[in-house]
Scaffold this motif. Sequence first.
Motif, PDB file in Angstrom:
ATOM      1  N   LEU A 156       1.117  -1.431  -0.311  1.00 15.05           N
ATOM      2  CA  LEU A 156       0.030   0.014   0.111  1.00 15.05           C
ATOM      3  C   LEU A 156       1.107   1.741  -0.203  1.00 15.05           C
ATOM      4  CD1 LEU A 156      -3.012  -1.117   2.640  1.00 15.05           C
ATOM      5  CD2 LEU A 156      -2.382  -1.060  -0.386  1.00 15.05           C
ATOM      6  N   LYS A 157       2.206   1.294   0.498  1.00 12.67           N
ATOM      7  CA  LYS A 157       2.673   2.270   0.918  1.00 12.67           C
ATOM      8  C   LYS A 157       3.212   2.526  -1.199  1.00 12.67           C
ATOM      9  CE  LYS A 157       5.149   1.912   4.892  1.00 12.67           C
ATOM     10  NZ  LYS A 157       6.435   1.273   5.699  1.00 12.67           N
ATOM     11  N   LYS A 158       3.634   2.015  -0.894  1.00 14.10           N
ATOM     12  CA  LYS A 158       3.557   2.467  -3.091  1.00 14.10           C
ATOM     13  C   LYS A 158       2.735   3.128  -3.609  1.00 14.10           C
ATOM     14  CE  LYS A 158       6.386  -1.992  -4.252  1.00 14.10           C
ATOM     15  NZ  LYS A 158       6.436  -3.001  -5.507  1.00 14.10           N
ATOM     16  N   ALA A 159       1.701   2.746  -3.235  1.00 10.69           N
ATOM     17  CA  ALA A 159       0.572   3.473  -3.467  1.00 10.69           C
ATOM     18  C   ALA A 159      -0.378   4.714  -3.019  1.00 10.69           C
ATOM     19  CB  ALA A 159      -0.894   2.023  -3.978  1.00 10.69           C
ATOM     20  N   THR A 160      -0.424   5.038  -2.214  1.00  4.60           N
ATOM     21  CA  THR A 160      -0.961   5.742  -1.165  1.00  4.60           C
ATOM     22  C   THR A 160       0.147   6.615  -0.820  1.00  4.60           C
ATOM     23  OG1 THR A 160      -2.769   6.609   0.113  1.00  4.60           O
ATOM     24  CG2 THR A 160      -1.820   4.172   0.201  1.00  4.60           C
ATOM     25  N   PRO A 161      -0.099   8.078  -0.411  1.00  9.11           N
ATOM     26  CA  PRO A 161       0.717   8.798   0.328  1.00  9.11           C
ATOM     27  C   PRO A 161       0.051   8.860   1.196  1.00  9.11           C
ATOM     28  CG  PRO A 161      -1.253  10.840  -1.661  1.00  9.11           C
ATOM     29  CD  PRO A 161      -1.564   8.431  -1.547  1.00  9.11           C
ATOM     30  N   VAL A 162      -0.909   8.148   2.303  1.00  7.01           N
ATOM     31  CA  VAL A 162      -1.784   7.739   3.222  1.00  7.01           C
ATOM     32  C   VAL A 162      -0.414   7.298   4.342  1.00  7.01           C
ATOM     33  CG1 VAL A 162      -3.565   8.718   2.775  1.00  7.01           C
ATOM     34  CG2 VAL A 162      -3.234   6.276   3.164  1.00  7.01           C
ATOM     35  N   ASP A 163      -0.267   8.184   5.496  1.00 10.16           N
ATOM     36  CA  ASP A 163       0.696   7.585   6.834  1.00 10.16           C
ATOM     37  C   ASP A 163      -0.451   6.133   7.038  1.00 10.16           C
ATOM     38  OD1 ASP A 163       1.921   6.583   8.543  1.00 10.16           O
ATOM     39  OD2 ASP A 163       1.813   8.296  10.159  1.00 10.16           O
ATOM     40  N   LEU A 164       0.764   4.422   6.819  1.00  9.79           N
ATOM     41  CA  LEU A 164      -0.435   4.015   7.225  1.00  9.79           C
ATOM     42  C   LEU A 164       0.561   3.104   8.342  1.00  9.79           C
ATOM     43  CD1 LEU A 164       0.206   2.126   3.534  1.00  9.79           C
ATOM     44  CD2 LEU A 164      -1.742   2.342   4.621  1.00  9.79           C
ATOM     45  N   HIS A 165       0.984   4.087   9.269  1.00 10.26           N
ATOM     46  CA  HIS A 165       1.783   3.367  10.650  1.00 10.26           C
ATOM     47  C   HIS A 165       0.308   3.150  11.321  1.00 10.26           C
ATOM     48  CE1 HIS A 165       3.133   2.343  14.320  1.00 10.26           C
ATOM     49  NE2 HIS A 165       4.628   2.727  13.246  1.00 10.26           N
ATOM     50  N   SER A 166       0.358   1.827  12.573  1.00 10.27           N
ATOM     51  CA  SER A 166      -1.156   1.951  12.557  1.00 10.27           C
ATOM     52  C   SER A 166      -0.902   2.695  14.494  1.00 10.27           C
ATOM     53  CB  SER A 166      -0.905   0.380  13.523  1.00 10.27           C
ATOM     54  OG  SER A 166       0.175  -0.312  13.895  1.00 10.27           O
ATOM     55  N   LYS A 167      -0.852   3.466  14.247  1.00  9.48           N
ATOM     56  CA  LYS A 167      -0.620   4.576  15.473  1.00  9.48           C
ATOM     57  C   LYS A 167      -1.518   5.628  14.902  1.00  9.48           C
ATOM     58  CE  LYS A 167       3.123   4.832  18.394  1.00  9.48           C
ATOM     59  NZ  LYS A 167       4.397   5.645  18.674  1.00  9.48           N
ATOM     60  N   SER A 168      -1.199   5.484  13.764  1.00  3.80           N
ATOM     61  CA  SER A 168      -2.032   6.679  12.571  1.00  3.80           C
ATOM     62  C   SER A 168      -3.377   6.748  11.806  1.00  3.80           C
ATOM     63  CB  SER A 168      -1.056   7.883  11.892  1.00  3.80           C
ATOM     64  OG  SER A 168      -0.166   7.434  11.046  1.00  3.80           O
ATOM     65  N   PHE A 169      -3.487   5.023  11.049  1.00  7.05           N
ATOM     66  CA  PHE A 169      -4.058   4.137  10.626  1.00  7.05           C
ATOM     67  C   PHE A 169      -4.170   3.081  11.778  1.00  7.05           C
ATOM     68  CE2 PHE A 169      -5.687   4.360   6.189  1.00  7.05           C
ATOM     69  CZ  PHE A 169      -6.689   3.728   6.634  1.00  7.05           C
ATOM     70  N   PRO A 170      -5.432   3.424  12.720  1.00  7.05           N
ATOM     71  CA  PRO A 170      -5.955   2.038  13.124  1.00  7.05           C
ATOM     72  C   PRO A 170      -6.738   1.495  13.144  1.00  7.05           C
ATOM     73  CG  PRO A 170      -6.425   3.933  14.539  1.00  7.05           C
ATOM     74  CD  PRO A 170      -5.619   4.773  12.913  1.00  7.05           C
ATOM     75  N   VAL A 171      -6.714   0.212  13.593  1.00  3.84           N
ATOM     76  CA  VAL A 171      -7.903  -0.955  12.361  1.00  3.84           C
ATOM     77  C   VAL A 171      -9.808  -0.402  12.915  1.00  3.84           C
ATOM     78  CG1 VAL A 171      -9.605  -2.729  13.620  1.00  3.84           C
ATOM     79  CG2 VAL A 171      -6.945  -3.134  13.138  1.00  3.84           C
ATOM     80  N   GLY A 172     -10.786  -0.302  12.057  1.00  2.75           N
ATOM     81  CA  GLY A 172     -11.123   0.771  11.892  1.00  2.75           C
ATOM     82  C   GLY A 172     -11.076   1.790  10.689  1.00  2.75           C
ATOM     83  N   LYS A 173     -10.365   3.109  10.707  1.00  5.03           N
ATOM     84  CA  LYS A 173      -9.727   3.534  10.266  1.00  5.03           C
ATOM     85  C   LYS A 173     -10.793   3.907   8.735  1.00  5.03           C
ATOM     86  CE  LYS A 173      -7.019   7.741   9.501  1.00  5.03           C
ATOM     87  NZ  LYS A 173      -5.748   8.857   9.938  1.00  5.03           N
ATOM     88  N   VAL A 174     -10.668   5.351   7.941  1.00  3.44           N
ATOM     89  CA  VAL A 174     -11.458   4.598   6.955  1.00  3.44           C
ATOM     90  C   VAL A 174     -10.967   6.434   6.336  1.00  3.44           C
ATOM     91  CG1 VAL A 174     -12.959   5.274   5.210  1.00  3.44           C
ATOM     92  CG2 VAL A 174     -14.125   3.761   6.882  1.00  3.44           C
ATOM     93  N   VAL A 175     -10.620   6.231   5.298  1.00  5.61           N
ATOM     94  CA  VAL A 175      -9.668   7.276   4.346  1.00  5.61           C
ATOM     95  C   VAL A 175     -10.232   7.807   2.581  1.00  5.61           C
ATOM     96  CG1 VAL A 175      -7.713   7.240   6.161  1.00  5.61           C
ATOM     97  CG2 VAL A 175      -7.571   6.567   4.260  1.00  5.61           C
ATOM     98  N   SER A 176     -10.375   8.506   2.698  1.00  2.10           N
ATOM     99  CA  SER A 176     -10.475   8.255   0.928  1.00  2.10           C
ATOM    100  C   SER A 176      -9.675   9.167   0.264  1.00  2.10           C
ATOM    101  CB  SER A 176     -11.706   8.578   0.661  1.00  2.10           C
ATOM    102  OG  SER A 176     -13.164   8.044   0.892  1.00  2.10           O
ATOM    103  N   THR A 177      -8.926   7.980  -0.830  1.00  4.84           N
ATOM    104  CA  THR A 177      -7.570   8.487  -1.111  1.00  4.84           C
ATOM    105  C   THR A 177      -7.352   8.470  -2.039  1.00  4.84           C
ATOM    106  OG1 THR A 177      -5.363   9.165  -0.114  1.00  4.84           O
ATOM    107  CG2 THR A 177      -6.137   6.986  -0.061  1.00  4.84           C
ATOM    108  N   LEU A 178      -5.803   8.975  -2.577  1.00  2.00           N
ATOM    109  CA  LEU A 178      -5.606   8.584  -3.986  1.00  2.00           C
ATOM    110  C   LEU A 178      -4.474   7.601  -3.741  1.00  2.00           C
ATOM    111  CD1 LEU A 178      -3.262  11.672  -5.182  1.00  2.00           C
ATOM    112  CD2 LEU A 178      -5.737  11.003  -5.574  1.00  2.00           C
ATOM    113  N   PHE A 179      -4.961   6.376  -4.417  1.00  2.00           N
ATOM    114  CA  PHE A 179      -4.269   5.205  -4.533  1.00  2.00           C
ATOM    115  C   PHE A 179      -3.810   4.632  -5.811  1.00  2.00           C
ATOM    116  CE2 PHE A 179      -4.289   0.474  -4.751  1.00  2.00           C
ATOM    117  CZ  PHE A 179      -3.815  -0.169  -3.613  1.00  2.00           C
TER     118      PHE A 179
END
Lengths: 223, 94
Positions: A156-179
């Motif tokens: 996913l890191k290759k595809a999207t600019p959002v921070d995927l670390h579980s601290k800022s992207f915990p289970v249940g979080k939803v983002v609409s973003t570029l992919f």
Amino acid sequence: MSDLNNMTAAESAATKAAVMNQVPGPEIEGQSPLHHADLASLAKQGPKTGGIHLREQKLLGHLTLRCNAENAEQLAAVERVLGVALPLQPLTSTENGNYSIRWMSPDEWLILVPGLETFDIETKFRDEMPGHYSLVNSSGGSTVLELSGENVVDLLKKATPVDLHSKSFPVGKVVSTLFAKSTATIRRTGEQRFELVIRRSFSDYLWLWLQDASLEFGLVVEA
Amino acid sequence: MLHIYCPHCAEYREEDEFHCAGQAHIARPLDPEACSDQEWGEYLFFRKNPRGLHHELWVHAAGCRKFFNMTRDTQSYEIKEVYKIGEQPSVVAE
Ligand SMILES: [Zn+2]
């Protein structure tokens, strides 16, 4: 004219939109946007181990709900229909069994339900929801990919600019973003499991892109 | 690359997800029929182009698809603040 935001249930029922079942019944074989990729055969014949697991959750019912997050009656009606409250905090989701709701914007939610239940749920919304709202069946416009495996974050890191670390992207979080130069609504459903809602017209491109991007990790297609 | 705080999503995102939609706080004339050609032309076509603080309209195009306002320094590119539609900026040029 009555105030659309302060109509009783009976008043809004009188202004009810015409609802028709847009999803064919089980007697007609549905084809997902990735039908041509024949993921079922790839699941049987392809590799059984790899860092990325991909599964299409095809032919789900996609309902886009727009309503007023400050209208307690509407929030209660959603809970009566789906048995779970709308997620009001930005970028969160809620679920109840096979029903899941994603926060899309302050007045918009994406609800996924089993495909053959879509019309029932739409009909229930028309009966229950008071006031000014919109519910659109967008099932044909997108499909859902489930990505998991030990390298899923690397992919996913290759595809999207959002921070995927579980601290800022915990289970249940939803983002609409570029992919991958397209767009996706990404929800984390487990530490190493993500759900992507992608556009129908981009699904073939993203399928090709995901195969290429997961070459170095090994791709396992699941049925 | 700008790192932009979306006041609706309540988090920072990459500039790629946003589009700038031009100058903010342009009020449509209440009675267009009563406008002179010059007043209407200025409303439609004439925009500020300051060197320094500028109030802009942005949209979180790939995210929540909502518009919001941003006060930005056009010289340093520094974002002074973001605020929702209908709100007034707290940082203004002297
Ligand atoms: Zn946003």
